[in-house]
Design a protein around this motif. Structure first.
Motif, mmCIF file in Angstrom:
data_model
loop_
_atom_site.group_PDB
_atom_site.id
_atom_site.type_symbol
_atom_site.label_atom_id
_atom_site.label_comp_id
_atom_site.label_asym_id
_atom_site.label_seq_id
_atom_site.Cartn_x
_atom_site.Cartn_y
_atom_site.Cartn_z
ATOM 1 N N ASP A 44 0.829 -1.202 0.000
ATOM 2 C CA ASP A 44 0.000 0.000 0.000
ATOM 3 C C ASP A 44 0.871 1.262 0.000
ATOM 4 O O ASP A 44 0.604 2.211 -0.743
ATOM 5 N N LEU A 45 1.915 1.271 0.797
ATOM 6 C CA LEU A 45 2.828 2.417 0.843
ATOM 7 C C LEU A 45 3.478 2.643 -0.516
ATOM 8 O O LEU A 45 3.586 3.774 -0.992
ATOM 9 N N ALA A 49 3.389 5.917 -2.928
ATOM 10 C CA ALA A 49 4.639 6.547 -3.347
ATOM 11 C C ALA A 49 4.751 6.648 -4.859
ATOM 12 O O ALA A 49 5.330 7.609 -5.387
ATOM 13 N N SER A 50 4.200 5.676 -5.579
ATOM 14 C CA SER A 50 4.265 5.720 -7.041
ATOM 15 C C SER A 50 3.051 6.423 -7.657
ATOM 16 O O SER A 50 2.841 6.349 -8.860
ATOM 17 N N GLU A 51 2.276 7.067 -6.789
ATOM 18 C CA GLU A 51 1.117 7.875 -7.190
ATOM 19 C C GLU A 51 0.030 7.066 -7.903
ATOM 20 O O GLU A 51 -0.675 7.575 -8.756
#
Length: 67
Positions: A44-45, A49-51
């Motif tokens: 999920d993070l 982070a990769s939008e």
């Protein structure tokens, strides 16, 4: 769903993991809550982070001039 934490004898809430959809303990005994595991939390993070997740926003009008 709910259950009892065997260490503290306190009722705990069981929720669906937002990552995999599996059962996840929503209590202080689960350091990854609301996720079921570190793996689901990291996936999920990485998506944030990769939008891959984004809050939709309306584009300003073309004649809008920022001050």
């Amino acid at each position: 769903m709910s259950g009892t934490d065997p260490q503290t004898k306190v009722p705990v809430k069981i929720v669906s993991c937002p990552g995999c959809g599996g059962a996840s303990v929503y209590a202080a005994s689960n350091p990854y809550r609301p996720f079921c595991s570190e793996r689901c939390k990291q996936i999920d993070l990485g998506a944030w982070a990769s939008e891959q997740f984004a809050v939709p926003a309306a584009a300003p009008p073309e004649d809008f001039l920022p001050e």
